[in-house]
Design a protein around this motif. Sequence first.
Motif, PDB file in Angstrom:
ATOM      1  N   PRO A  64      -5.280  11.244  -7.100  1.00  0.00           N
ATOM      2  CA  PRO A  64      -5.764   9.521  -6.760  1.00  0.00           C
ATOM      3  C   PRO A  64      -3.933   9.385  -5.642  1.00  0.00           C
ATOM      4  N   HIS A  65      -4.861   9.090  -4.793  1.00  0.00           N
ATOM      5  CA  HIS A  65      -3.602   8.454  -3.819  1.00  0.00           C
ATOM      6  C   HIS A  65      -3.589   6.811  -3.103  1.00  0.00           C
ATOM      7  N   SER A  66      -2.768   6.474  -2.304  1.00  0.00           N
ATOM      8  CA  SER A  66      -3.353   5.513  -1.654  1.00  0.00           C
ATOM      9  C   SER A  66      -2.612   5.967  -0.217  1.00  0.00           C
ATOM     10  N   ASP A  67      -2.897   5.563   1.502  1.00  0.00           N
ATOM     11  CA  ASP A  67      -2.920   6.399   2.126  1.00  0.00           C
ATOM     12  C   ASP A  67      -1.623   5.712   3.363  1.00  0.00           C
ATOM     13  N   TYR A  68      -0.691   5.886   3.725  1.00  0.00           N
ATOM     14  CA  TYR A  68       0.738   5.489   4.022  1.00  0.00           C
ATOM     15  C   TYR A  68       0.066   4.680   5.413  1.00  0.00           C
ATOM     16  N   VAL A 121      -6.353   3.023  -3.508  1.00  0.00           N
ATOM     17  CA  VAL A 121      -6.932   4.191  -4.031  1.00  0.00           C
ATOM     18  C   VAL A 121      -7.625   4.868  -4.488  1.00  0.00           C
ATOM     19  N   HIS A 122      -8.040   5.868  -4.136  1.00  0.00           N
ATOM     20  CA  HIS A 122      -8.746   6.917  -4.156  1.00  0.00           C
ATOM     21  C   HIS A 122      -8.477   8.075  -4.256  1.00  0.00           C
ATOM     22  N   ARG A 123      -9.677   8.565  -4.219  1.00  0.00           N
ATOM     23  CA  ARG A 123      -9.447  10.994  -4.714  1.00  0.00           C
ATOM     24  C   ARG A 123     -11.448  11.230  -4.439  1.00  0.00           C
TER      25      ARG A 123
HETATM   26 FE   LIG Z   1      -6.475   9.462   1.643  1.00  0.00          FE
END
Ligand SMILES: [Fe+2]
Length: 197
Positions: A64-68, A121-123
């Motif tokens: 899981p992360h969000s993009d900058y 937030v996506h994965r």
């Molecule tokens: Fe991403």
Amino acid sequence: MGRYCEEVKKVSIELMKALLESLNLNPKTTIIPLTKKLEDGMQVMAVNCYPPCPEPELALGLPPHSDYSCLTIVYQNCQGLEIMDSTTSSWKLVPHVPHALQVHVGDHFEVLSNGLFKSIVHRATLHRDRTRLSIASLFSLGMDDKMGVATELVDDDDKKKYRESSFRDFIDFLASNDIAQGKNFIDTLKIQNNNND
Ligand SMILES: [Fe+2]
Ligand SMILES: O=C(O)CCC(=O)C(=O)O
């Protein structure tokens, strides 16, 4: 691939213009200069290949992360991208629509909009018996251009919920933090202020 890069960039600029207009930002002082910076800005292309996994329920392709970025445009050859639904704290699968592009907002657009738009937030999940490919195009301002809250959205500086940052600031963050451990760049930009909710 070169052609795709060029065309997807044009799409990103058109989408950004529409999003900036939706925020009622000043065309002369904000929309035109920001669009120009985006045209001259960074376009990072992440080509992801996720091989089959015998136990997909035990592993992830991407944590899981969000993009900058301001905006990310994803092309996927089959389903696997999931986004966090913050209202129910559950993962939602992005359906695979052939030839469709998936667009999500990144950290720098959350900052610009002072939190009116949320960075998603996506994965990436895996398949037992097929390889999944995705092409994520991440659009942002130039390496050292600072993205801050649009001044039209706040009547004084105390109402700003985020401090400004550049793509280079994100790279520096990555060098000393592990996003796989749940460290988020956007959290480092949030201003704790009594005036903010
Ligand atoms: Fe991403
Ligand atoms: O594979 C995907 O669908 C997502 C890729 C992604 O989130 C990224 O490259 O930042």
